[in-house]
Design a protein around this motif. Structure first.
Motif, PDB file in Angstrom:
ATOM      1  N   ALA A  98      -4.605   1.104   6.028  1.00 40.31           N
ATOM      2  CA  ALA A  98      -4.410   0.508   4.696  1.00 40.31           C
ATOM      3  C   ALA A  98      -5.284  -0.728   4.541  1.00 40.31           C
ATOM      4  O   ALA A  98      -5.516  -1.472   5.498  1.00 40.31           O
ATOM      5  N   SER A 146       0.793  -1.233   0.000  1.00 38.97           N
ATOM      6  CA  SER A 146       0.000   0.000   0.000  1.00 38.97           C
ATOM      7  C   SER A 146       0.824   1.281   0.000  1.00 38.97           C
ATOM      8  O   SER A 146       0.310   2.332  -0.401  1.00 38.97           O
ATOM      9  N   PHE A 147       2.070   1.220   0.478  1.00 43.42           N
ATOM     10  CA  PHE A 147       2.873   2.433   0.613  1.00 43.42           C
ATOM     11  C   PHE A 147       4.250   2.235  -0.012  1.00 43.42           C
ATOM     12  O   PHE A 147       4.809   1.133   0.086  1.00 43.42           O
ATOM     13  N   THR A 202     -13.406   2.072   6.215  1.00 41.15           N
ATOM     14  CA  THR A 202     -14.495   2.763   6.921  1.00 41.15           C
ATOM     15  C   THR A 202     -14.747   2.100   8.280  1.00 41.15           C
ATOM     16  O   THR A 202     -14.874   2.791   9.303  1.00 41.15           O
ATOM     17  N   GLY A 217      -8.538   9.092  -3.146  1.00 40.36           N
ATOM     18  CA  GLY A 217      -9.370   8.030  -2.574  1.00 40.36           C
ATOM     19  C   GLY A 217      -9.432   8.137  -1.061  1.00 40.36           C
ATOM     20  O   GLY A 217     -10.515   8.100  -0.464  1.00 40.36           O
ATOM     21  N   VAL A 267     -13.763  -1.731   4.316  1.00 41.76           N
ATOM     22  CA  VAL A 267     -12.788  -2.132   5.344  1.00 41.76           C
ATOM     23  C   VAL A 267     -12.232  -0.910   6.085  1.00 41.76           C
ATOM     24  O   VAL A 267     -12.260  -0.842   7.322  1.00 41.76           O
TER      25      VAL A 267
HETATM   26  C1  COA Z   1      -7.435   4.649   1.114  1.00 40.24           C
HETATM   27  C2  COA Z   1      -7.770   3.213   1.501  1.00 40.24           C
HETATM   28  C3  COA Z   1      -7.301   2.957   2.934  1.00 40.24           C
HETATM   29  C4  COA Z   1      -9.293   3.018   1.416  1.00 40.24           C
HETATM   30  O1  COA Z   1      -9.606   1.711   1.899  1.00 40.24           O
HETATM   31  P1  COA Z   1     -10.960   0.945   1.499  1.00 40.24           P
HETATM   32  O2  COA Z   1     -11.102  -0.204   2.440  1.00 40.24           O
HETATM   33  O3  COA Z   1     -10.956   0.644   0.055  1.00 40.24           O
HETATM   34  O4  COA Z   1     -12.052   2.078   1.804  1.00 40.24           O
HETATM   35  P2  COA Z   1     -13.645   1.900   1.912  1.00 40.24           P
HETATM   36  O5  COA Z   1     -14.089   0.692   1.143  1.00 40.24           O
HETATM   37  O6  COA Z   1     -14.031   1.946   3.344  1.00 40.24           O
HETATM   38  O7  COA Z   1     -14.121   3.223   1.164  1.00 40.24           O
HETATM   39  C5  COA Z   1     -15.122   4.071   1.701  1.00 40.24           C
HETATM   40  C6  COA Z   1     -15.356   5.232   0.775  1.00 40.24           C
HETATM   41  O8  COA Z   1     -14.155   6.014   0.615  1.00 40.24           O
HETATM   42  C7  COA Z   1     -14.078   6.511  -0.729  1.00 40.24           C
HETATM   43  N1  COA Z   1     -12.966   5.874  -1.439  1.00 40.24           N
HETATM   44  C8  COA Z   1     -12.175   4.889  -0.981  1.00 40.24           C
HETATM   45  N2  COA Z   1     -11.226   4.591  -1.919  1.00 40.24           N
HETATM   46  C9  COA Z   1     -11.463   5.393  -2.981  1.00 40.24           C
HETATM   47  C10 COA Z   1     -10.834   5.575  -4.239  1.00 40.24           C
HETATM   48  N3  COA Z   1      -9.779   4.836  -4.615  1.00 40.24           N
HETATM   49  N4  COA Z   1     -11.332   6.512  -5.082  1.00 40.24           N
HETATM   50  C11 COA Z   1     -12.364   7.271  -4.719  1.00 40.24           C
HETATM   51  N5  COA Z   1     -13.026   7.149  -3.534  1.00 40.24           N
HETATM   52  C12 COA Z   1     -12.562   6.237  -2.674  1.00 40.24           C
HETATM   53  C13 COA Z   1     -15.379   6.134  -1.386  1.00 40.24           C
HETATM   54  O9  COA Z   1     -16.315   7.159  -1.123  1.00 40.24           O
HETATM   55  C14 COA Z   1     -15.750   4.858  -0.628  1.00 40.24           C
HETATM   56  O10 COA Z   1     -17.130   4.571  -0.661  1.00 40.24           O
HETATM   57  P3  COA Z   1     -17.733   3.751  -1.924  1.00 40.24           P
HETATM   58  O11 COA Z   1     -16.848   2.555  -2.148  1.00 40.24           O
HETATM   59  O12 COA Z   1     -19.111   3.385  -1.451  1.00 40.24           O
HETATM   60  O13 COA Z   1     -17.716   4.699  -3.084  1.00 40.24           O
HETATM   61  C15 COA Z   1      -7.121   2.188   0.518  1.00 40.24           C
HETATM   62  O14 COA Z   1      -7.357   2.606  -0.812  1.00 40.24           O
HETATM   63  C16 COA Z   1      -5.618   2.014   0.710  1.00 40.24           C
HETATM   64  O15 COA Z   1      -5.177   1.175   1.493  1.00 40.24           O
HETATM   65  N6  COA Z   1      -4.846   2.844  -0.027  1.00 40.24           N
HETATM   66  C17 COA Z   1      -3.357   2.765   0.084  1.00 40.24           C
HETATM   67  C18 COA Z   1      -2.878   3.238   1.430  1.00 40.24           C
HETATM   68  C19 COA Z   1      -3.345   4.656   1.720  1.00 40.24           C
HETATM   69  O16 COA Z   1      -3.336   5.539   0.866  1.00 40.24           O
HETATM   70  N7  COA Z   1      -3.764   4.852   3.005  1.00 40.24           N
HETATM   71  C20 COA Z   1      -4.178   6.171   3.478  1.00 40.24           C
HETATM   72  C21 COA Z   1      -2.969   6.972   3.821  1.00 40.24           C
HETATM   73  S1  COA Z   1      -3.400   8.543   4.534  1.00 40.24           S
END
Ligand code: COA
Length: 161
Positions: A77, A28-29, A89, A117, A87
């Motif tokens: 992540a 993820s990072f 959320t 995102g 997840v």
């Molecule tokens: C960011 C991250 C933690 C989101 O995790 P996730 O489990 O997919 O998030 P959720 O399923 O709970 O998403 C909830 C809402 O957030 C928003 N969202 C999450 N990922 C998104 C994306 N890639 N693009 C746009 N909106 C996004 C959406 O509104 C989503 O709701 P929806 O699926 O009903 O549209 C994940 O993409 C990740 O691990 N990314 C890499 C690590 C990272 O960037 N961590 C955050 C560092 S600050």
């Protein structure tokens, strides 16, 4: 079959789950956000994992640090195979609930301005950008500081006027 998510605390002794979290972290990072040996023993540090009821392996994890009146999210992540399933959320809601129970004033975190995102996720949960921190991640690599203020529950005792 419908997937149900469970959020559980991550313990220092749960080596197998810690290894899974470190794999999610690496996927993820670009640089590790979570270093178990460094983070888990820290005073005030707490971590949770989220998995589905039909999977023993975590799908995502969150780490945070309680400092003064703030719960600061240090890492969150989700495994790339399990994104957009709620997840992160579920993990964020657990951390916010924990902060409310501890009667803290706010939950905070940093995020890269181009991480749309993650920012969408945080804004959906009520976080707002309060600052931009120059070169937080390295030279020229800024961070946004996001905060969720927590309203303190009103006292049940009436005050005399
Ligand atoms: C960011 C991250 C933690 C989101 O995790 P996730 O489990 O997919 O998030 P959720 O399923 O709970 O998403 C909830 C809402 O957030 C928003 N969202 C999450 N990922 C998104 C994306 N890639 N693009 C746009 N909106 C996004 C959406 O509104 C989503 O709701 P929806 O699926 O009903 O549209 C994940 O993409 C990740 O691990 N990314 C890499 C690590 C990272 O960037 N961590 C955050 C560092 S600050």
């Amino acid at each position: 079959m419908q997937t149900h998510l469970i959020v559980e605390p991550l313990g220092e002794d749960d080596i197998l789950t810690i290894v899974h979290c470190m794999v999610i972290d690496a996927l993820s990072f670009p640089q590790p956000g979570f270093v178990a040996a460094r983070d888990l023993p820290r005073v005030g540090f707490r971590a949770w994992v989220c998995r589905s009821t039909d999977s023993p392996e975590p799908w995502g994890f969150l780490g945070c640090l309680h400092h003064r009146d703030t719960l600061h999210i240090t890492v969150v992540a989700t495994h790339p195979d399990h994104r957009r399933k709620g997840v992160a959320t579920a993990l964020m809601r657990t951390a916010v609930l924990q902060a409310r129970h501890a009667r803290l004033s706010r939950v905070s975190l940093e995020v890269r301005p181009d991480n749309r995102g993650a920012i969408a996720l945080y804004e959906k949960l009520g976080f707002a950008t309060v600052d931009r921190i120059p070169s937080y991640y390295g030279p020229g690599d800024d961070a946004l500081l996001l905060v969720l203020p927590l309203a303190q529950p009103k006292s049940r005792h009436k005050t005399r006027s």
